[in-house]
Scaffold this motif. Structure first.
Motif, PDB file in Angstrom:
ATOM      1  N   GLY A   1      -3.196   4.172   1.229  1.00 62.43           N
ATOM      2  CA  GLY A   1      -3.875   2.891   1.379  1.00 62.43           C
ATOM      3  C   GLY A   1      -4.210   2.187   0.082  1.00 62.43           C
ATOM      4  O   GLY A   1      -4.944   1.202   0.086  1.00 62.43           O
ATOM      5  N   THR A   2      -3.678   2.665  -1.040  1.00 63.16           N
ATOM      6  CA  THR A   2      -3.919   2.025  -2.326  1.00 63.16           C
ATOM      7  C   THR A   2      -2.817   1.009  -2.603  1.00 63.16           C
ATOM      8  O   THR A   2      -1.632   1.359  -2.578  1.00 63.16           O
ATOM      9  N   ALA A   3      -3.207  -0.234  -2.860  1.00 56.69           N
ATOM     10  CA  ALA A   3      -2.225  -1.286  -3.142  1.00 56.69           C
ATOM     11  C   ALA A   3      -1.541  -1.016  -4.472  1.00 56.69           C
ATOM     12  O   ALA A   3      -2.203  -0.728  -5.465  1.00 56.69           O
TER      13      ALA A   3
ATOM     14  N   ASP B   1       0.838  -1.201   0.000  1.00 58.18           N
ATOM     15  CA  ASP B   1       0.000   0.000   0.000  1.00 58.18           C
ATOM     16  C   ASP B   1       0.869   1.244   0.000  1.00 58.18           C
ATOM     17  O   ASP B   1       1.897   1.293   0.689  1.00 58.18           O
TER      18      ASP B   1
ATOM     19  N   ARG C   1       0.869  -0.403   6.362  1.00 56.77           N
ATOM     20  CA  ARG C   1       0.675  -0.674   4.940  1.00 56.77           C
ATOM     21  C   ARG C   1       0.430  -2.171   4.759  1.00 56.77           C
ATOM     22  O   ARG C   1       1.162  -2.987   5.313  1.00 56.77           O
TER      23      ARG C   1
END
Length: 135
Positions: free
Chosen positions: A19-21, A15, A88
Motif C-alpha cells: 500500500g505504499t505509493a 502502490d 492498488r
C-alpha cells in the motif's frame, strides 16, 4: 489552461503490495487510461434512430515500460501482481489535472524481444466502484 502535450508534466505512482505509493514514471515508456461508460439500448420500434441510457462508469489502465529490478522501481512494485490480490492506488497527474483510482492489476507481462529489449506491460481495472473523476 491552454492546449498542451503529454511531455514533461506527467507524474504516475502505483502502490506496491503493502500500500505504499511508488513513483515508477521513470520506468514507464507509455500508458493508456480509459474511462468508459456502459450504454443500454432502449430504442423503441417507433424510433428511426438509436435511443440510449448511460449505465455504470468504469476505468482501465495499461502501463508499459522497461524492466528495472531496483528497489521501489517498477519490477519491485509489480512483481507481486501474480501472487497478491490487492487493489492498488494509481495516481496519474498530467499537466496539473489528476486522476486517482483503486485498480486491480490482472497481469504483469515481461517480454524479451529478439533484439534484446526487456520490457513489461501491466493492465489494470477499476476495483472499488468509485466513479473515476479528474480533479
Amino acid at each position: 489552461m491552454a492546449k498542451s502535450t503529454g511531455l514533461g508534466q506527467t507524474t504516475l505512482s502505483v502502490d506496491d503490495a503493502s500500500g505504499t505509493a511508488r513513483d515508477i514514471r521513470n520506468d514507464i515508456t507509455n500508458w493508456q487510461f480509459s474511462t468508459p461508460r456502459g450504454v443500454q439500448d432502449v430504442t423503441g420500434i417507433d424510433k428511426s434512430a438509436n435511443e440510449r441510457l448511460l449505465l455504470l462508469a468504469d476505468a482501465s489502465i495499461t502501463l508499459n515500460g522497461v524492466f528495472n529490478p531496483s528497489a521501489n522501481r517498477a519490477h519491485d512494485v509489480l512483481k507481486t501482481v501474480p501472487s497478491t490480490s490487492v487493489a492498488r492506488t494509481v495516481t496519474n497527474t498530467v499537466n496539473g489535472v489528476t486522476m486517482a483510482c483503486e485498480m486491480l492489476f490482472s497481469d504483469y507481462q515481461l517480454t524479451r524481444s529478439d533484439s534484446g529489449e526487456l520490457t513489461w506491460s501491466a493492465p489494470g481495472s477499476l476495483a472499488d466502484g468509485t466513479v473515476p473523476t479528474w480533479a
